[in-house]
Every structure is written in C-alpha cells, then in structure tokens.
Design an enzyme around this catalytic site. Structure first.
Site, PDB file in Angstrom:
ATOM      1  N   LEU A 493      -7.811  15.851  27.067  1.00 57.02           N
ATOM      2  CA  LEU A 493      -7.577  17.292  26.915  1.00 57.02           C
ATOM      3  C   LEU A 493      -6.486  17.574  25.901  1.00 57.02           C
ATOM      4  CD1 LEU A 493      -7.641  18.318  30.674  1.00 57.02           C
ATOM      5  CD2 LEU A 493      -9.380  18.830  28.974  1.00 57.02           C
ATOM      6  N   GLY A 494      -5.588  16.601  25.754  1.00 58.10           N
ATOM      7  CA  GLY A 494      -4.502  16.805  24.816  1.00 58.10           C
ATOM      8  C   GLY A 494      -3.433  15.755  25.012  1.00 58.10           C
ATOM      9  N   ALA A 495      -2.450  15.813  24.160  1.00 64.71           N
ATOM     10  CA  ALA A 495      -1.356  14.866  24.268  1.00 64.71           C
ATOM     11  C   ALA A 495      -0.073  15.655  24.414  1.00 64.71           C
ATOM     12  CB  ALA A 495      -1.313  13.970  23.040  1.00 64.71           C
ATOM     13  N   GLY A 496       0.425  15.727  25.620  1.00 63.96           N
ATOM     14  CA  GLY A 496       1.662  16.464  25.861  1.00 63.96           C
ATOM     15  C   GLY A 496       2.859  15.626  25.500  1.00 63.96           C
ATOM     16  N   VAL A 501      -3.271  13.702  28.370  1.00 61.96           N
ATOM     17  CA  VAL A 501      -3.843  14.394  29.528  1.00 61.96           C
ATOM     18  C   VAL A 501      -5.357  14.291  29.463  1.00 61.96           C
ATOM     19  CG1 VAL A 501      -3.938  16.563  30.783  1.00 61.96           C
ATOM     20  CG2 VAL A 501      -1.924  16.011  29.436  1.00 61.96           C
ATOM     21  N   LYS A 515      -2.420  13.434  33.954  1.00 61.26           N
ATOM     22  CA  LYS A 515      -1.477  13.121  32.888  1.00 61.26           C
ATOM     23  C   LYS A 515      -0.992  11.685  33.041  1.00 61.26           C
ATOM     24  CE  LYS A 515       1.483  16.262  31.464  1.00 61.26           C
ATOM     25  NZ  LYS A 515       1.824  16.544  30.061  1.00 61.26           N
ATOM     26  N   ASP A 613      11.514  21.955  27.601  1.00 57.98           N
ATOM     27  CA  ASP A 613      10.464  21.834  26.601  1.00 57.98           C
ATOM     28  C   ASP A 613       9.497  23.012  26.673  1.00 57.98           C
ATOM     29  OD1 ASP A 613       8.159  19.157  25.623  1.00 57.98           O
ATOM     30  OD2 ASP A 613       9.148  20.746  24.505  1.00 57.98           O
TER      31      ASP A 613
END
Ligand SMILES: *[C@@H]1O[C@H](CO)[C@@H](O)[C@H](O)[C@H]1NC(C)=O
Ligand SMILES: *[C@@H]1O[C@H](CO)[C@@H](O)[C@H](O)[C@H]1NC(C)=O
Ligand SMILES: *[C@@H]1O[C@H](CO)[C@@H](O)[C@H](O)[C@H]1NC(C)=O
Ligand SMILES: *[C@@H]1O[C@H](CO)[C@@H](O)[C@H](O)[C@H]1NC(C)=O
Ligand SMILES: *[C@@H]1O[C@H](CO)[C@@H](O)[C@H](O)[C@H]1NC(C)=O
Ligand SMILES: *[C@@H]1O[C@H](CO)[C@@H](O)[C@H](O)[C@H]1NC(C)=O
Ligand SMILES: *[C@@H]1O[C@H](CO)[C@@H](O)[C@H](O)[C@H]1NC(C)=O
Ligand SMILES: *[C@@H]1O[C@H](CO)[C@@H](O)[C@H](O)[C@H]1NC(C)=O
Ligand SMILES: *[C@@H]1O[C@H](CO)[C@@H](O)[C@H](O)[C@H]1NC(C)=O
Ligand SMILES: *[C@@H]1O[C@H](CO)[C@@H](O)[C@H](O)[C@H]1NC(C)=O
Length: 837
Positions: A493-496, A501, A515, A613
C-alpha cells in the site's frame, strides 16, 4: 425541578361577575366569551372557559375545572379541545352536558340523557346525576391529565398528555407509555408482596402520599412521597402527567397560582421516550434538558420549538452514492421493549456500525453499549430518541447521506463548552478514565478467561472472537498468519516512515493494513508495552491498532484499513493522482478532524504522545473521508541508538514539515507537532506542498510566498485554484490560513496548543494577525535568540495563553525521553540541512 413553560399554559380569565351555583339546572349555558363560571359550594373549584395561552388569533377557549385562582387546571372537556369565542357549554334539557363551537357543531357530549342536575363538588368532581340521585357521569371517572386528592384512579383509566399516557394495570403496575406502545417507565408492587389484586386504586392523599389500595392488600401500599409531604395543611397537591411525558406531584399554597414540582416519576428527563421528538437528541445545560439534532446532517422541524424533533436534510433515498454512518460518542438511542427485543445482540463496536450500514435498508441506526455488556442494538423503526451525556458509556451510529457532518449541533457544542466549569470537566475526565480502566481490566480479564477456556477451540478463533468483542485489546498474530493474510506481503500500500505497509484480509474477512516495522531492535517486553499504549489510544480521528506480531526479529503492526488512503493523494497533483479532488467542506472537516486527533494525543489521553511525523502521508481518510492520524506512538519504537533511522524518517517524511527545533538541537515537544500541523493545514488550503518553489511563487518556497500574499490580503490567491469555481466559505479559509501561520511560528512558545488551534479553526477564538514566521522567511534557523517573555505576551493578545511549564515538561518526559539527544543528533542534523536546501 423543571417544567417546560412554553407549552399551552391555561390560565383562567378572572371572573368578575361570578355566578355561584351549587347545582346547575338543565337549560343553563356558559358562553366562552363571558366570564361566567359554575363554582363549587365553597368556591374552591370552578368550571368555566379559560383562554388558551399563549393567546391565539382568533382567541380560543377551553372548558375546564380549575382550582381557586385559576391554577391548576384539574379537568377539561374533550381533553382540552379548544373552541372559538362563539362556543359554549350547555347543560341541555335532555340531560346532556355539551360543548359546542361557534358554528353550533358538537365538540364534546357527556352522553347523559335523562340527567336532571350537574353539580361541581368541593372535591373538584363534576357529577351529573338523575332525579334519583344516581351518578350518570363524573369528571373523576374521566380524568384528563390530572388527579386531585380523593380522586380514585383505577384500572382502565388513563391520564393523557399529547402522545404520552399513564395507566394502572390489574397487577398494580404503574406505567408511562409513549404512543400507547412504548413503556418507558414502570413501577410495580414490591415483589415481596405476594397477593393477586382485585381492583387496585391509586390515589394521592391531601398530605402528599401517593398510594395504591386494594381489598387484598390490608390497607394500602405507598408508591411515592411528595418531597413536601405533610409539611403544610394549607397546601393543595395534584398528580399531573405533563406534556413532556413526566408524571409529577405538584403543590401550591393556598392563594398562590405557582405550582412547584415535588416528585417526578422519571428522574432523568432525557430518558423520557421521544422527549426531543423524531431524531431529536436530548442533553443537559446545567439542569435543564435541551433538545438538539444529532449532527448538521439534520435540521429542526420547527426552529421555534426544539421539541418537535429533527429531519434529515437529505433523505436516504435521494443519497448520491451509498449511505454512511454518523458516529456519535457518548450517545444512547433510547430503546424500550417491544421494539428492541429482537434487535439486540452481542457484537463489537465496529461490527455494530457496519451491521447497520451494510445490513437491511430498514436499519437507520445502531447503538453499541460500551458498558461491558458488549451489546449492540439495531434500530429499524424510523424513530430516534437520543440522549447525549459525557458519562454515557455508549456509541451510537445513525445512517445518513454523506458527507457525514462532524460538527455537533451548535447548541450542543456551546452547551458543553459553557456548561463545563473546571470542576465538572475534571469530574467528566475522572469518570471517563475510570470507565476506561474498568473496561480495559474487564476486557483483559475476559481475554485471559477466554484463552484459558477455549484452548481446544484453537487460539485463533478465540482471538478473532475477541477482536470483534473487545475493541480495546490488541490481538497478537503469528508471523505466519500475517503472511497468509497478506498473501505473502504481495499488495504493497505504501512505504511509511517506519516500514512498508501491505494490504491484508484476516480470517474474519476484516481488511487490514499490515505495517512491517524496520529498524526496531527493542526487546520484546518494551515493544509489547508500546503496542499496549498505542492500542489503548482510541479516538475517532486516530487510526486504530487492531493487533501486532512480535516473533524473532519480526515486528509488525496490524491497523484498520482506510479505504481512501492518505491525504496527500487528494491534495497534490501528480501523474498518478489527478482525478481526485476534495471540496472545501471536506477539507475543512479533515483539518478539524486531524486537529482533534492530535489534540487527543497531546492533551487528552493518559500517556501524552508527541507524534513527531505529522504530514499528509500520515493522515488517512476512511470511507466517509473522516481523517485519521496514523503512525502515532511509533517514534518511541525506534531504537534510540540508531540515529540512522531518525535521519531516514526525518528526511523522507518531514522535509518541509520539521519544526526548526529539530535542526537546532532543541528539545522536541508537542509544539513541534503544531509546526508540522501548520504546514499541513496550509497545504490543505492551497493544495500545494509548502516547500514547492515555482515561477508563480517568485522562486520562493510556497509557505513564504503565501505569507506575503496573506499580508497583501490576497486570501483567495492562496486557496487551491481547483476550488475556484466551487462554493467555498472564505471565512473558514481565512481562519485556516491565519491558524496555520500561528502554528509555523519559529519559536515553539509562540505556537498555540492544539486545542487552541481547534478553537481558531472553529472561530471560537478571535484571531489576531500572526507575525511573520521568521524561520521560513529567512530560510535558516536562528536558534534560541528569541525573547521568550515578549513572545508570550504577544500571544496573550489573541487569547491564547502561553504554554505552562508543567504541560511542556510533562510532554517532554513522556514523548521525547527515548529520542536521541545531544551528540547523536548532530550527524542527522547536518544531513538534514543539506537535504533541505
Ligand atoms: C372578563 O374579564 C376580563 C378581565 O377580568 C375583562 O377584561 C372582560 O371585559 C370581562 N368580560 C366580560 C364579558 O365580562
Ligand atoms: C366547529 O366545529 C366543526 C366540527 O368540528 C368545524 O367544522 C368548524 O370549523 C368549527 N367552527 C369553528 C368556528 O370553530
Ligand atoms: C337513574 O339512573 C339509575 C341508574 O342508571 C336508574 O336505575 C334510575 O332508574 C334512574 N332514575 C330515574 C328517575 O331516571
Ligand atoms: C375512592 O375509593 C375509596 C375506596 O377505595 C372510597 O371509599 C371513596 O369513596 C372513593 N372516592 C370517590 C370520590 O369515589
Ligand atoms: C386508556 O388507554 C387504553 C389504551 O392504552 C384504551 O384502550 C382505553 O380505552 C383507555 N381508557 C380510557 C378510559 O380512555
Ligand atoms: C409489571 O407487570 C409485569 C407482569 O405483568 C411484571 O413482569 C413486571 O415485573 C412488572 N413491573 C414492575 C416494575 O414491577
Ligand atoms: C420490599 O419489601 C421488603 C420487606 O418489606 C423491603 O426490605 C425491601 O426494601 C422492599 N423493596 C423495595 C424495592 O421497596
Ligand atoms: C405466592 O403465593 C402463592 C400462593 O398464594 C404461592 O404458590 C407462591 O409460591 C408464592 N410466591 C412467592 C414468591 O412467595
Ligand atoms: C391481611 O390480613 C389478614 C388477616 O388480618 C392476613 O391473614 C393476610 O395475610 C393479610 N394479607 C396481607 C397481604 O398482608
Ligand atoms: C438552559 O436551557 C433553557 C431552555 O432552553 C434556558 O431557558 C436556560 O436559560 C438554559 N440555561 C443555561 C444555563 O444555559
């Protein structure tokens, strides 16, 4: 005791030419326009026309029996039906007592053919009898909404007032009903009294005792004492069903017209069913109940009468797209049998919500009781009677047309804001915390109990059952389970900031975001402690942690899945995302929601958390575009010795959002989050990254350019151009821009607290013009040279108090203690400065 004063108040037109009669003979007439009355022999009671209050045009009148001086009214013909000034009450020669209106139409008739006299007795009873003195009709046998002393109330009789009624059942139960259907109050005989009653009779004694008598009872049973019982022989008392649905004992001194309530059946007026009408929501201002609507999705049916209820601004049939659920914390939708019986079951909070949303279209709301019972009640009839109170342990959901309006109705919001003095606020905090602790303990206990008892069923099912049930306790997953849930970590889904994730689906079909944390080298015990803290932090505007995995070197967190992804996808135009655009109303609600989530982290939860953050990537949107702050509490998980990660996260995540103190080696406090939020807020308004540099901004960073435009008064120049042809509340835009510039002040003490930011956004706090945010003006960090005290006084002019030493220090100890400090930072800082320019 309270009594709504705005309702039909009947006041006797004082008799100037009173005709005193003991018995009325056939052929007599009372006309509505005269001041004539028929009185009891001692004049204690009189029957006559009283004008309806407040006065109507043309004036209208009610034929009624009232006590000396006109108050209280104890009986009225035709249950209070009004006639015009041409109306009259006639005792016909046929024997009937008849109420007719101006056109001669019969409004009410006693049906007593053959009667020869009508007498108003000194008890207040109007008796119509025939020549042999047999009573054919009496007002005591046909009560309206009031009982007087010595009046017998027996089975089959009703007191009625609008939709409410009071009755006595053969077994001695006293009940209050709404619409002859929903019993919202009942009181029966003490169960130790084991007799079957023959013909119970309820009566109010002159000294203020309400009692139930029956031949099988050997005397009588006391139902209630008036609070002034037996105090004064000169006091007149009545039992009255008021039009607010409450049954009360009133007393009045001789010669006075004011009534004082001395007892009420329902102590909590908000628990009277339908008191606030359809979709109405009841709450208290100090001691008076007030009615409002559940949210801005609704409007009052009659703005002049808040008890008439509310209606949807948009009906569910005409929704654009699918319906959404409005979440109301600390709100109970009143449920009484028979309607609730088959609609109540045991499921968790979120399931209670989705059950109604995705279930039958007949469901319009659901209530999840967080009182430890785990009960969910589905509301399928089109009637809501809601009760809002900060101490109510329940969450209600009402189906509405999106967008879900987050703002509480203004009357409610103001009530809670004004009504809460410091002391009551503390009481509420203590009560809520206490409830929370009890719930956590309960859930923990249940978890242990279940795990111990259901070993044979397999730990998995127990955990999923708990996942549904106990919304608070985090579920522990094995690495294998999460591998299966994510199909081998396939759908990224993405890279936090803290790791990649992945989308996953649990066995229970719940869609989650998993995550995979990187660079966590903490011990198992400490990791679990942090997970416990994160998962115990609940707020509508915070992403909920469902579970975790800690196995060997694997550290994973399982979050609820947010359908609409992160805010940055909607704000900034890129190649991938260009179609999505949020209108101003959504943006404003997202800004408010985010501020509320951060306020909760900073000021309202037990272990205050500094997020560290905050950026659009960490603000997620659920299916209703309600904003949820994610990744909170993770900063503490990073190994303090591993500055590599601080550097990485900082550079990747917060370029442009980092408060100057990060670069200046100053302590990081909640004020650092305020800075980041300010940048996000500016971006929500403008749809531009705050550090964007372009020809349009004269080769300056967008935030610097924006302040210059702001100084020129060019608010609309800062607003996202894509909103140009839409309806935008420019006042909200102005507030948001001003608030954002207060947030990004260089010195932490000059920035407001998050709750102040909320007030600024909501327009509660009058806003002064923010000074130029120096650090961004100069593009460099000037460190600690700013004078603290002058900043503080500058701030107080807009009503924002400077941060107290206690609040900031407590935040530092809880949120920052695990951060690299001093020497460790230097490398990170220098690399940051380079990457920032
Ligand atoms: C009835 O009484 C009111 C006030 O006492 C007075 O103004 C009015 O004229 C009276 N009407 C008649 C018909 O006597
Ligand atoms: C009298 O009552 C009749 C029947 O209830 C109604 O139709 C009529 O309008 C009333 N007239 C007045 C003047 O109130
Ligand atoms: C009066 O009413 C009673 C009861 O209805 C009846 O028995 C009696 O005959 C009536 N008397 C006269 C004179 O009509
Ligand atoms: C009320 O009931 C009592 C007996 O329970 C009786 O003695 C009394 O006369 C009744 N009062 C009236 C007004 O009917
Ligand atoms: C009282 O109310 C019930 C319904 O609850 C009704 O059936 C009954 O006829 C009413 N009794 C009187 C005397 O109005
Ligand atoms: C009212 O009566 C019913 C039986 O008809 C009984 O089950 C119930 O407990 C009674 N209510 C109260 C409050 O005593
Ligand atoms: C019922 O009666 C018993 C014995 O008289 C008494 O101890 C108890 O408090 C009563 N309960 C209620 C609810 O009045
Ligand atoms: C009530 O009385 C009946 C008979 O009079 C008896 O059978 C029953 O056990 C009694 N119940 C209680 C709770 O005392
Ligand atoms: C009523 O009194 C009689 C005799 O005095 C006694 O036998 C009976 O138990 C009593 N009933 C109640 C309900 O107290
Ligand atoms: C509470 O509400 C009532 C009715 O709306 C109003 O009259 C009263 O002034 C309010 N009290 C306070 C303290 O706001």
């Amino acid at each position: 005791m309270f009594l709504k004063t705005k309702f039909l108040f009947l006041i006797v037109v004082l008799a100037t030419t009173t005709v005193v009669t003991t018995a009325v003979n056939p052929g007599s007439t009372l006309s509505a326009s005269s001041n004539q009355t028929w009185s009891s022999s001692s004049g204690t009671f009189s029957l006559g026309f009283i004008s309806v209050q407040p006065p109507t045009t043309p004036p209208s009148f009610v034929a009624a029996i009232s006590y000396t001086g006109g108050s209280p009214v104890v009986w009225s013909a035709a249950n209070g039906a009004a006639v015009d000034s041409g109306g009259s009450l006639r005792f016909l020669s046929s024997g009937s007592l008849r109420l007719v209106n101006g056109s001669g139409a019969t409004v009410w008739d006693s049906g007593t053919a053959g009667a020869t006299s009508a007498t108003l007795e000194d008890s207040g009873n109007l008796v119509i009898s025939n020549a042999s003195s047999a009573t054919l009709w009496s007002s005591f046998d046909h009560p309206t909404d009031t009982l007087v002393p010595s009046q017998n109330f027996s089975v089959g009789m009703n007191l009625t007032s609008e939709s409410y009624s009071f009755s006595l059942s053969p077994n001695g139960n006293l009940t209050l009903k709404w619409d002859n259907n929903i019993v919202y109050w009942t009181q029966g005989l003490n169960s130790s009294v084991n007799v079957s009653l023959k013909s119970p009779v309820l009566a109010l004694s002159t000294i203020g005792i309400m009692q139930l008598s029956d031949v099988n009872l050997n005397g009588s049973v006391i139902v209630a004492y008036s609070s002034d019982y037996d105090r004064n022989a000169d006091v007149f008392r009545v039992l009255k069903l008021d039009n607010d649905g409450n049954l009360r004992i009133y007393s009045t001194s001789q010669g006075s017209v004011t009534l004082t309530a001395r007892w009420a059946a329902v102590a909590d007026q908000c628990k009277v069913y339908a008191y606030c009408g359809n979709y109405g929501m009841c709450s208290y201002n100090d001691s008076s109940p007030v009615c409002g609507c559940p949210s801005e999705n609704f409007e009052m049916v009659d703005p002049n009468d808040d008890r008439r209820g509310c209606r949807r601004k948009l009906s569910l049939d005409s929704c654009q797209g699918s319906a959404a659920m409005l979440t109301l914390d600390h709100v109970l939708i009143l449920s009484y049998p028979p309607e609730a019986a088959s609609q109540s079951f045991f499921i968790g909070l979120s399931a209670c919500r989705t059950n109604c949303l995705s279930g039958s279209s007949a469901c319009f709301g659901s209530v999840s009781l967080s009182d430890g019972s785990g009960q969910c009640v589905i509301k399928s009839e089109d009637f809501v009677s809601a009760y809002h109170d900060p101490s109510l342990p329940s969450t209600s959901y009402i189906k509405v047309c999106p967008p879900v309006a987050l703002n509480p109705p203004s009357s409610l919001g103001e009530t809670t804001r004004e009504g809460r003095s410091g002391v009551t606020a503390w009481v509420v905090v203590v009560v809520v915390l206490g409830t929370l602790l009890v719930l956590i303990a309960l859930e923990g206990g249940l978890w242990m109990w279940c795990c111990r008892n259901n070993k044979r069923l397999g730990a998995l099912s127990a955990q999923y059952a708990l996942l549904e049930y106990a919304s608070g306790a985090p579920v522990q997953f094995s690495y294998k389970e999460l591998q299966q849930a994510t199909k081998g970590f396939k759908e990224k889904l993405g890279a936090g900031g803290f790791g990649a994730v992945y989308r996953g689906t649990l066995v229970s079909k719940t869609v989650v975001a998993v995550k995979q944390l990187e660079g966590i080298e903490q011990g198992e015990k400490q990791f679990r402690m942090e997970v416990a803290t994160i998962s115990s932090t609940h707020h509508l505007n915070l992403v909920r942690l469902i579970g975790f995995c800690s196995e060997g070197r694997h550290r994973l967190l399982v979050y609820e899945f947010m359908k609409n992804g992160s805010l940055d996808n909607f704000l900034f135009q890129t190649e991938q995302h260009s179609g999505k655009l949020l209108n101003w109303e959504y943006r404003y609600n997202i800004a408010l929601g985010t501020a509320r989530g951060i306020t909760y982290l900073h000021e309202e939860c037990r272990d205050c958390i500094v997020h560290c953050d905050i950026k659009p990537e960490n603000i997620l949107l659920d299916e209703n575009y309600v904003s949820k702050v994610s990744d909170f509490g993770l900063a503490k998980l990073i190994n303090p010795k591993d500055h590599r990660h601080r550097t990485l996260t900082s550079v990747r995540g917060t370029r442009g959002y980092l408060a100057p103190e990060w670069l200046a080696n100053l302590p990081i406090t909640s004020k650092s989050d305020i800075y980041s939020y300010g940048m996000v807020l500016l971006e929500i308004v403008s749809g531009r990254r705050n550090f964007d540099v372009s020809a349009e901004t004269n080769r300056k960073k967008f935030s610097i350019w924006a302040y210059e435009e702001f100084e020129k008064g060019n608010i609309s120049g800062i607003l996202d151009k894509r909103l140009a042809d839409q309806e935008v509340d420019m006042e909200q835009v102005r507030r948001a821009i001003q608030a954002s510039f207060w947030c990004i002040q260089e010195h932490p003490s000059q920035r407001p607290t998050m709750s102040r930011v909320l007030q600024m956004l909501e327009g509660v706090t009058e806003l002064a013009k923010p000074p130029a945010p120096k650090s961004i003006m100069e593009g460099a960090v000037s460190g600690t040279s700013t004078n603290l005290s002058s900043n503080a006084s500058a701030f107080s002019t807009i009503g924002v108090s400077p941060p107290g030493p206690s609040s900031s220090s407590s935040l530092q100890t809880s949120g920052v203690s695990t951060f690299p400090s001093g020497r460790n930072n230097e490398k990170a800082n220098s690399s940051l400065l380079q990457s920032d320019t």
